[in-house]
Motif scaffolding. Sequence first.
Motif, PDB file in Angstrom:
ATOM      1  N   PHE A  98       0.840  -1.206   0.000  1.00 18.14           N
ATOM      2  CA  PHE A  98       0.000   0.000   0.000  1.00 18.14           C
ATOM      3  C   PHE A  98       0.873   1.252   0.000  1.00 18.14           C
ATOM      4  O   PHE A  98       0.659   2.181  -0.803  1.00 18.14           O
ATOM      5  CB  PHE A  98      -0.916  -0.005   1.225  1.00 18.14           C
ATOM      6  CG  PHE A  98      -1.770   1.227   1.359  1.00 18.14           C
ATOM      7  CD1 PHE A  98      -3.019   1.286   0.751  1.00 18.14           C
ATOM      8  CD2 PHE A  98      -1.323   2.325   2.087  1.00 18.14           C
ATOM      9  CE1 PHE A  98      -3.803   2.436   0.875  1.00 18.14           C
ATOM     10  CE2 PHE A  98      -2.099   3.470   2.211  1.00 18.14           C
ATOM     11  CZ  PHE A  98      -3.342   3.523   1.605  1.00 18.14           C
ATOM     12  N   CYS A  99       1.876   1.290   0.879  1.00 12.50           N
ATOM     13  CA  CYS A  99       2.729   2.470   0.993  1.00 12.50           C
ATOM     14  C   CYS A  99       3.578   2.681  -0.259  1.00 12.50           C
ATOM     15  O   CYS A  99       3.744   3.819  -0.732  1.00 12.50           O
ATOM     16  CB  CYS A  99       3.625   2.335   2.222  1.00 12.50           C
ATOM     17  SG  CYS A  99       2.715   2.240   3.790  1.00 12.50           S
ATOM     18  N   THR A 100       4.107   1.591  -0.802  1.00 17.01           N
ATOM     19  CA  THR A 100       4.931   1.696  -2.015  1.00 17.01           C
ATOM     20  C   THR A 100       4.098   2.160  -3.200  1.00 17.01           C
ATOM     21  O   THR A 100       4.528   3.023  -3.979  1.00 17.01           O
ATOM     22  CB  THR A 100       5.575   0.340  -2.339  1.00 17.01           C
ATOM     23  OG1 THR A 100       6.323  -0.107  -1.220  1.00 17.01           O
ATOM     24  CG2 THR A 100       6.502   0.461  -3.529  1.00 17.01           C
ATOM     25  N   ASP A 101       2.897   1.587  -3.348  1.00 23.97           N
ATOM     26  CA  ASP A 101       2.045   1.979  -4.465  1.00 23.97           C
ATOM     27  C   ASP A 101       1.562   3.417  -4.321  1.00 23.97           C
ATOM     28  O   ASP A 101       1.339   4.108  -5.324  1.00 23.97           O
ATOM     29  CB  ASP A 101       0.845   1.028  -4.576  1.00 23.97           C
ATOM     30  CG  ASP A 101       1.233  -0.303  -5.195  1.00 23.97           C
ATOM     31  OD1 ASP A 101       2.277  -0.360  -5.856  1.00 23.97           O
ATOM     32  OD2 ASP A 101       0.492  -1.291  -5.013  1.00 23.97           O
ATOM     33  N   TRP A 102       1.385   3.878  -3.092  1.00 27.52           N
ATOM     34  CA  TRP A 102       1.034   5.289  -2.875  1.00 27.52           C
ATOM     35  C   TRP A 102       2.103   6.183  -3.489  1.00 27.52           C
ATOM     36  O   TRP A 102       1.797   7.100  -4.255  1.00 27.52           O
ATOM     37  CB  TRP A 102       0.900   5.565  -1.375  1.00 27.52           C
ATOM     38  CG  TRP A 102       0.576   6.995  -1.037  1.00 27.52           C
ATOM     39  CD1 TRP A 102       1.388   8.088  -1.187  1.00 27.52           C
ATOM     40  CD2 TRP A 102      -0.672   7.506  -0.525  1.00 27.52           C
ATOM     41  NE1 TRP A 102       0.757   9.232  -0.790  1.00 27.52           N
ATOM     42  CE2 TRP A 102      -0.511   8.910  -0.373  1.00 27.52           C
ATOM     43  CE3 TRP A 102      -1.870   6.908  -0.157  1.00 27.52           C
ATOM     44  CZ2 TRP A 102      -1.529   9.714   0.128  1.00 27.52           C
ATOM     45  CZ3 TRP A 102      -2.881   7.722   0.341  1.00 27.52           C
ATOM     46  CH2 TRP A 102      -2.721   9.106   0.475  1.00 27.52           C
ATOM     47  N   LEU A 103       3.360   5.917  -3.145  1.00 31.36           N
ATOM     48  CA  LEU A 103       4.454   6.728  -3.678  1.00 31.36           C
ATOM     49  C   LEU A 103       4.571   6.571  -5.183  1.00 31.36           C
ATOM     50  O   LEU A 103       4.751   7.557  -5.911  1.00 31.36           O
ATOM     51  CB  LEU A 103       5.764   6.335  -2.991  1.00 31.36           C
ATOM     52  CG  LEU A 103       6.995   7.189  -3.315  1.00 31.36           C
ATOM     53  CD1 LEU A 103       7.912   7.291  -2.100  1.00 31.36           C
ATOM     54  CD2 LEU A 103       7.785   6.620  -4.488  1.00 31.36           C
ATOM     55  N   PHE A 104       4.456   5.331  -5.673  1.00 26.83           N
ATOM     56  CA  PHE A 104       4.622   5.066  -7.108  1.00 26.83           C
ATOM     57  C   PHE A 104       3.558   5.797  -7.927  1.00 26.83           C
ATOM     58  O   PHE A 104       3.879   6.497  -8.891  1.00 26.83           O
ATOM     59  CB  PHE A 104       4.546   3.568  -7.359  1.00 26.83           C
ATOM     60  CG  PHE A 104       4.685   3.182  -8.806  1.00 26.83           C
ATOM     61  CD1 PHE A 104       5.912   3.223  -9.439  1.00 26.83           C
ATOM     62  CD2 PHE A 104       3.579   2.784  -9.545  1.00 26.83           C
ATOM     63  CE1 PHE A 104       6.048   2.883 -10.771  1.00 26.83           C
ATOM     64  CE2 PHE A 104       3.702   2.441 -10.880  1.00 26.83           C
ATOM     65  CZ  PHE A 104       4.941   2.486 -11.491  1.00 26.83           C
ATOM     66  N   TYR A 105       2.283   5.645  -7.537  1.00 27.11           N
ATOM     67  CA  TYR A 105       1.212   6.273  -8.309  1.00 27.11           C
ATOM     68  C   TYR A 105       1.209   7.791  -8.134  1.00 27.11           C
ATOM     69  O   TYR A 105       0.840   8.527  -9.056  1.00 27.11           O
ATOM     70  CB  TYR A 105      -0.144   5.694  -7.904  1.00 27.11           C
ATOM     71  CG  TYR A 105      -0.399   4.315  -8.478  1.00 27.11           C
ATOM     72  CD1 TYR A 105      -0.542   4.128  -9.850  1.00 27.11           C
ATOM     73  CD2 TYR A 105      -0.487   3.193  -7.657  1.00 27.11           C
ATOM     74  CE1 TYR A 105      -0.760   2.875 -10.383  1.00 27.11           C
ATOM     75  CE2 TYR A 105      -0.714   1.936  -8.184  1.00 27.11           C
ATOM     76  CZ  TYR A 105      -0.851   1.780  -9.546  1.00 27.11           C
ATOM     77  OH  TYR A 105      -1.067   0.532 -10.068  1.00 27.11           O
ATOM     78  N   MET A 106       1.603   8.264  -6.952  1.00 25.73           N
ATOM     79  CA  MET A 106       1.705   9.705  -6.754  1.00 25.73           C
ATOM     80  C   MET A 106       2.722  10.301  -7.715  1.00 25.73           C
ATOM     81  O   MET A 106       2.475  11.328  -8.359  1.00 25.73           O
ATOM     82  CB  MET A 106       2.099   9.995  -5.302  1.00 25.73           C
ATOM     83  CG  MET A 106       2.016  11.475  -4.912  1.00 25.73           C
ATOM     84  SD  MET A 106       3.450  12.462  -5.353  1.00 25.73           S
ATOM     85  CE  MET A 106       4.676  11.806  -4.213  1.00 25.73           C
ATOM     86  N   LEU A 107       3.887   9.653  -7.835  1.00 24.43           N
ATOM     87  CA  LEU A 107       4.906  10.141  -8.757  1.00 24.43           C
ATOM     88  C   LEU A 107       4.459  10.014 -10.213  1.00 24.43           C
ATOM     89  O   LEU A 107       4.614  10.940 -11.006  1.00 24.43           O
ATOM     90  CB  LEU A 107       6.207   9.368  -8.549  1.00 24.43           C
ATOM     91  CG  LEU A 107       7.085   9.780  -7.366  1.00 24.43           C
ATOM     92  CD1 LEU A 107       8.304   8.880  -7.274  1.00 24.43           C
ATOM     93  CD2 LEU A 107       7.514  11.230  -7.481  1.00 24.43           C
ATOM     94  N   LEU A 108       3.903   8.863 -10.539  1.00 21.18           N
ATOM     95  CA  LEU A 108       3.556   8.587 -11.927  1.00 21.18           C
ATOM     96  C   LEU A 108       2.496   9.546 -12.444  1.00 21.18           C
ATOM     97  O   LEU A 108       2.561  10.028 -13.577  1.00 21.18           O
ATOM     98  CB  LEU A 108       3.058   7.144 -12.056  1.00 21.18           C
ATOM     99  CG  LEU A 108       3.278   6.455 -13.408  1.00 21.18           C
ATOM    100  CD1 LEU A 108       4.742   6.418 -13.768  1.00 21.18           C
ATOM    101  CD2 LEU A 108       2.700   5.048 -13.369  1.00 21.18           C
ATOM    102  N   THR A 109       1.496   9.842 -11.601  1.00 18.60           N
ATOM    103  CA  THR A 109       0.385  10.686 -12.049  1.00 18.60           C
ATOM    104  C   THR A 109       0.638  12.175 -11.822  1.00 18.60           C
ATOM    105  O   THR A 109       0.103  13.011 -12.559  1.00 18.60           O
ATOM    106  CB  THR A 109      -0.918  10.296 -11.327  1.00 18.60           C
ATOM    107  OG1 THR A 109      -0.723  10.420  -9.903  1.00 18.60           O
ATOM    108  CG2 THR A 109      -1.298   8.871 -11.644  1.00 18.60           C
ATOM    109  N   SER A 110       1.448  12.519 -10.827  1.00 18.24           N
ATOM    110  CA  SER A 110       1.596  13.925 -10.451  1.00 18.24           C
ATOM    111  C   SER A 110       2.904  14.560 -10.886  1.00 18.24           C
ATOM    112  O   SER A 110       3.044  15.778 -10.818  1.00 18.24           O
ATOM    113  CB  SER A 110       1.458  14.067  -8.923  1.00 18.24           C
ATOM    114  OG  SER A 110       0.227  13.552  -8.476  1.00 18.24           O
ATOM    115  N   MET A 111       3.884  13.756 -11.307  1.00 19.25           N
ATOM    116  CA  MET A 111       5.177  14.311 -11.697  1.00 19.25           C
ATOM    117  C   MET A 111       5.056  15.319 -12.848  1.00 19.25           C
ATOM    118  O   MET A 111       5.652  16.402 -12.777  1.00 19.25           O
ATOM    119  CB  MET A 111       6.163  13.197 -12.062  1.00 19.25           C
ATOM    120  CG  MET A 111       7.597  13.691 -12.203  1.00 19.25           C
ATOM    121  SD  MET A 111       8.818  12.347 -12.286  1.00 19.25           S
ATOM    122  CE  MET A 111       8.496  11.713 -13.933  1.00 19.25           C
ATOM    123  N   PRO A 112       4.282  15.030 -13.911  1.00 20.91           N
ATOM    124  CA  PRO A 112       4.152  16.042 -14.971  1.00 20.91           C
ATOM    125  C   PRO A 112       3.537  17.341 -14.465  1.00 20.91           C
ATOM    126  O   PRO A 112       3.945  18.431 -14.878  1.00 20.91           O
ATOM    127  CB  PRO A 112       3.235  15.344 -15.993  1.00 20.91           C
ATOM    128  CG  PRO A 112       3.419  13.892 -15.736  1.00 20.91           C
ATOM    129  CD  PRO A 112       3.609  13.770 -14.263  1.00 20.91           C
TER     130      PRO A 112
END
Length: 477
Positions: A288-302
């Motif tokens: 859960f914690c890893t996917d939070w960081l992963f999806y946060m970066l993937l969707t919000s980085m741009p």
Amino acid sequence: LRSAPVCGRSPSAGLCSARCGLALVLHVSLFVAYALRVSLSIAIVAMTNGSHPHSWSGSAPRGSYPGFSQDNKDVCLTDMFCLLQAPVYNWSAETQGIILSSFFYGYGLTQVLGGYCSGLFGGKPVLGSGLLLSSVLTLLVPRAAELGMSFLIGLQVLLGLAEGVIFPAQYTLWAKWAPPLERSRLMNIADAGCTFGTFFALLVAGIICQSLGWPFVFYIFGGIGCAWCLCWFLLVYEDPAHHPWINAGEQEYIVSLLAHQGSSHGCSLPLVAMAKSLPLWAITIACFCTDWLFYMLLTSMPMFMSNVLHFDLRENGLLSSLPYIGNGLGHILAGLLADFLLARRVLGTAAIRKLFSALGMLLPAVFLVAVPYLGCSSTVVVVLLTLALTIISMTGAGININHIDIAPRYAGFLLGITNTFGIVAGIIAPTAVGLLISQDLRTGWRNAFFVSAALNLFGLIFYIAFGSGTIQDWARE
């Protein structure tokens, strides 16, 4: 011919072995699945603007035909064909978001069901059926869009339902095929197909939209998916005992090493024991914690690069694809290194899983904490965020395959559980970022990075404290 040994224990562990063949087939299958999954994310750009030379603007393809007028009688048949094939829709940004997010509602519903069914009926038919249905549904996207937004949303939910069974079914297969000292590299070679498939779709779909029109993205990808499913059902076998062409030495090697695991589960499951299992909770919370960081970066980085750094990603297409390349290569390298350390008995299974989980969770958290203090050093920030998305792939040799270590009989079902939690994190994380940055942009982004880093640190500590590398009592036959 006997292939060269990789780990020194098996005479048939080379590239021509049946289990390596399964890894490559699964790599291509996940490559296709993720290309199907992200195709709409790319094509929707062409579906909602008038950039294509052979398209018109309207809410439905049955609208007006601006190129087909009395003053333009010399329209050729080719242009008319492209005109009819590439309609453009008046969907707002909010509507587009609803269409794209509808996939995840279906995707989250069949994770546990896919794991349960693959344990009952086998991973091969469940994964193959999910991939075939996904391919057929992808072919229907242009028609669904023509019928209306509601039909397209419904189709995306169905696509999510179909793809939701693929990952749990893969784990059920690996529980029967992957020897303990080769799990990391075999499973990570297969998993790398996800990021490479995404990268390929991002690269190719835009070209198809510009040259042929957006409907052909779905026709080509869906057609390739249907053709590949034929290869899947012809090439894949449920376990080594039923493989007609496997080397006898390899078959005996795999079966003997996995004999202690027991057979796949039946209709009943030890749900109470699972709910009380701290090693399982450790994997679930860490995922859960890893996917939070992963999806946060993937969707919000741009968004961060645009709003804070004022960086235009369109000027450098390679930069936006670097995380996918790095993540895919990182998966493969992590798997090779983890198995090397296990084979040399440098560390035990639990220690290996915790080491790679620590690398994949702690380093990205450190990078996120550092980002707000770098000011406007856009190049350094981009490098750190790209490294974070790359290094997080180290968890592929850690928490992501720990399910098979603690409960191989229930690996697919357990993966369905942890993946469901990960999907919930993927839905919540972008929403949380939006709420945090709505008040003050810079402070909001700093808090968003800190929250993600803190969650990752908590998940890592919990996993190190309670994670395990041995089969649990409730998972024995």
